[in-house]
Design an enzyme around this catalytic site. Structure first.
Site, short mmCIF file in Angstrom:
data_model
loop_
_atom_site.label_atom_id
_atom_site.label_comp_id
_atom_site.label_asym_id
_atom_site.label_seq_id
_atom_site.Cartn_x
_atom_site.Cartn_y
_atom_site.Cartn_z
N GLU A 92 56.06 29.95 32.75
CA GLU A 92 55.95 29.53 34.14
C GLU A 92 55.83 30.69 35.12
O GLU A 92 55.20 30.59 36.15
CB GLU A 92 57.18 28.69 34.51
CG GLU A 92 57.15 28.11 35.92
CD GLU A 92 56.03 27.11 36.13
OE1 GLU A 92 55.63 26.90 37.28
OE2 GLU A 92 55.55 26.54 35.12
N ASP B 291 26.19 50.70 39.80
CA ASP B 291 26.57 49.33 39.44
C ASP B 291 26.73 48.45 40.68
O ASP B 291 27.01 48.94 41.77
CB ASP B 291 27.90 49.31 38.68
CG ASP B 291 27.73 49.74 37.24
OD1 ASP B 291 26.61 49.64 36.72
OD2 ASP B 291 28.73 50.17 36.63
#
Length: 261
Positions: free
Chosen positions: A126, A179
């Protein structure tokens, strides 16, 4: 650079760390990549690293003790390794993989690539005991607005993104510079042989051999692609007068395509 990953599933990283660019980077001694099972630091005979949350609720929460112990052991061993180093090193960055964290970007990758030691904490269940966030980690990172079963896949993404920026990792040092997102723009289109395929031709300018014209074309097409696909990025880019002229031209061309009359 050294990158350590604290995980309950170190076997997930074997193929990633030992293949392709990351594998070669380790062979060259550019980066050291290690996956560590923090269950070994549980401190109990059942190797439990999670427990039910105070106050009730569904799910299990990762305990603070094993995470703190694992990180402290990693940092202690790193300190011993670097005791004889002549050059100064930056303090380690301890990174919590978490959907609530700062969204990971190319700019963040470039920032992390300047560090000497990164430690990634991959959670499951969780969530984490809040004291891990408050007193142990230096960064919380997310790779997007969605939830995965654990932090392993996001850690792999970030490690790959950071490692490829280290000097000597890529065969061509200019690859990372051009890039998408490195310049603030999406990358320009690429072509290779043959010059004509099924009637589709490579733009003549790329065959011209005129480097200045080629660079201008690449800038214009990177700008065009960003304008079409990610116009939100343009607010963060320093645009030249020529860039602004091209943007106006794109708008006119688009209007003519929508309404040719």
């Amino acid at each position: 650079m050294r990158m350590d990953v604290l995980t309950l599933f170190p076997e997930m990283f074997e193929g990633v760390f030992n293949s392709s660019i990351l594998g070669k980077a380790q062979e060259k001694g550019i980066v050291s990549l290690n996956a560590i099972n923090f269950r070994e630091y549980s401190g109990n005979k059942h190797n439990r690293v999670d427990d039910t949350p105070y106050g009730g609720g569904g799910g299990m929460v990762l305990k603070a003790e094993p995470i703190f112990s694992a990180v402290e052991d990693v940092l202690s061993r790193r300190k011993e390794e670097m005791a004889s180093a002549t050059e100064s090193t930056s303090p380690p960055r301890v990174i919590l993989m978490c959907p609530q964290g700062e969204k990971f970007t190319q700019k963040k990758a470039e920032e992390l690539a300047q560090e000497d030691h990164l430690v990634f904490i991959c959670g499951h269940y969780e969530g984490y005991d809040e004291r891990i966030r408050e007193y142990l980690v230096t960064d919380e990172l997310s790779i997007g607005d969605y939830v995965l079963t654990g932090g392993e896949l996001p850690a792999m993404v970030i490690i790959d993104s950071v490692a490829r920026l280290l000097p000597g990792v890529l065969g061509n040092e200019n690859s990372a510079v051009s890039d998408s997102f490195s310049t603030g723009l999406l990358e320009y289109p690429h072509y290779t042989r043959p010059a004509e395929f099924r009637g589709w031709k490579v733009p003549d300018i790329l065959l011209s051999g005129h480097h200045a014209n080629v660079e201008e074309w690449r800038r214009r097409e990177a700008l065009r692609r960003t304008w079409l696909r990610r116009p939100d990025l343009l607010d963060q880019v320093e645009l030249s007068p020529q860039d602004r002229k091209w943007l106006l031209q794109f708008e006119v061309e688009h209007e003519n395509e929508v309404d040719p009359n």
